[in-house]
Design an enzyme around this catalytic site. Structure first.
Site, PDB file in Angstrom:
ATOM      1  N   GLU A 117     -60.728 -65.545 -39.479  1.00  0.00           N
ATOM      2  CA  GLU A 117     -60.074 -63.874 -39.522  1.00  0.00           C
ATOM      3  C   GLU A 117     -59.474 -63.766 -40.982  1.00  0.00           C
ATOM      4  O   GLU A 117     -59.450 -62.617 -41.299  1.00  0.00           O
ATOM      5  CB  GLU A 117     -59.169 -63.512 -38.457  1.00  0.00           C
ATOM      6  CG  GLU A 117     -59.845 -63.883 -37.073  1.00  0.00           C
ATOM      7  CD  GLU A 117     -58.950 -64.065 -35.757  1.00  0.00           C
ATOM      8  OE1 GLU A 117     -59.005 -63.177 -34.933  1.00  0.00           O
ATOM      9  OE2 GLU A 117     -58.193 -64.997 -35.701  1.00  0.00           O
ATOM     10  N   GLU A 137     -62.106 -69.675 -30.247  1.00  0.00           N
ATOM     11  CA  GLU A 137     -60.990 -69.056 -29.196  1.00  0.00           C
ATOM     12  C   GLU A 137     -61.648 -69.318 -27.939  1.00  0.00           C
ATOM     13  O   GLU A 137     -60.642 -69.616 -26.922  1.00  0.00           O
ATOM     14  CB  GLU A 137     -60.480 -67.744 -29.637  1.00  0.00           C
ATOM     15  CG  GLU A 137     -59.782 -67.813 -30.986  1.00  0.00           C
ATOM     16  CD  GLU A 137     -60.442 -67.475 -32.221  1.00  0.00           C
ATOM     17  OE1 GLU A 137     -59.937 -67.226 -33.190  1.00  0.00           O
ATOM     18  OE2 GLU A 137     -61.797 -67.533 -32.022  1.00  0.00           O
TER      19      GLU A 137
END
Length: 263
Positions: A117, A137
């Protein structure tokens, strides 16, 4: 105690190195907060005009959020988890994305979760052939929380992003390049030199114009084309009363290299 982030200055470039190699440079809360503090300092330091961000050690840029730490926040309930984990991470990636000086990520190894990210949020990125990416995730039962559900689709397209977000599969630096996540893939030993070369190509230009372009692109991506054009006009207007615009125009007319003051 060793620093969580190593900062070095070489000429007008600041080198920031995430420094938890024994934890694959996982982003604990203290590292996240320190990165924000350093960005504030660098923004106010006129002698620094670009940032190169990388990870310590041979294995990882960053494996993402520190799972042991944020698990404790999650166990304390939703309000605590959102405040301590989600908001903190989103603030950090948003700061990187909108930072007025160019940030180049040099991905030297694993870039999972939050590490991916950061790469998505940074203005530019160079990846080593040894780099490996993932949006893992979903493997621990959560969606990405540092902006990954929003920035990756904007970079890669909805279907390619959803494949990675919903499977958690790892992907190569070559695929990251194809999707627009990184600008170049280079041999490992060329990673930092390539990032420096890219920075220097930018630094020959006006720092004020650089900041205006970053602002226009970052803000415009989240608007309609009409609104984006208004942002572009606004950023141009902010250059009109600067020394840099006259310097650039005069140098072009006189066929010489400009020397910008940043004023």
């Amino acid at each position: 105690m060793k620093p969580l982030i190593i900062i070095e200055k070489k000429s007008d470039i600041a080198f920031l190195t995430l420094n938890r190699p024994e934890k694959l440079n996982a982003l604990n809360y203290a590292t996240n907060d320190l990165l924000l503090e350093l960005l504030d300092e660098i923004e106010n330091d006129t002698s620094i005009r670009a940032i190169i961000l990388t990870g310590a050690g041979e294995s990882a840029f960053s494996a993402g959020g520190d799972i042991h730490e944020f698990t404790q926040s999650i166990k304390q309930g939703g309000d605590v988890a959102v405040r301590e984990f989600v908001r903190r991470g989103q603030k950090m990636t948003s700061r990187i994305e909108s930072f007025p000086k160019p940030i180049i990520v040099a991905v030297n190894g694993i870039a999972f979760g939050g590490g991916c990210e950061i790469t998505e949020a940074a203005h530019l990125a160079v990846a080593s052939e040894k780099a490996i990416f993932a949006k893992p995730e979903i493997n621990i039962g959560i969606p990405p929380t540092f902006g990954g559900t929003q920035r990756l689709p904007r970079l890669a397209g909805r279907k390619r992003a959803l494949e990675l977000l919903l499977t958690g599969d790892r992907f190569s630096p070559e695929r990251a390049y194809e999707m627009g996540l990184v600008n170049q893939v280079v041999p490992h030993e060329d990673l930092i030199p390539t990032a420096i070369q890219l920075a220097n190509r930018i630094l020959q230009h006006s720092p004020l114009a650089t900041a205006r372009i970053i602002s226009a692109v970052t803000r415009g991506l989240n608007t309609t084309i009409g609104e984006g054009l208004e942002i572009e006009k606004e950023q141009f207007a902010r250059m009109l009363h600067t020394d840099d615009i006259i310097t650039g125009l005069d140098a072009w007319i006189e066929r010489r290299k400009p020397v910008y003051s940043g004023r």
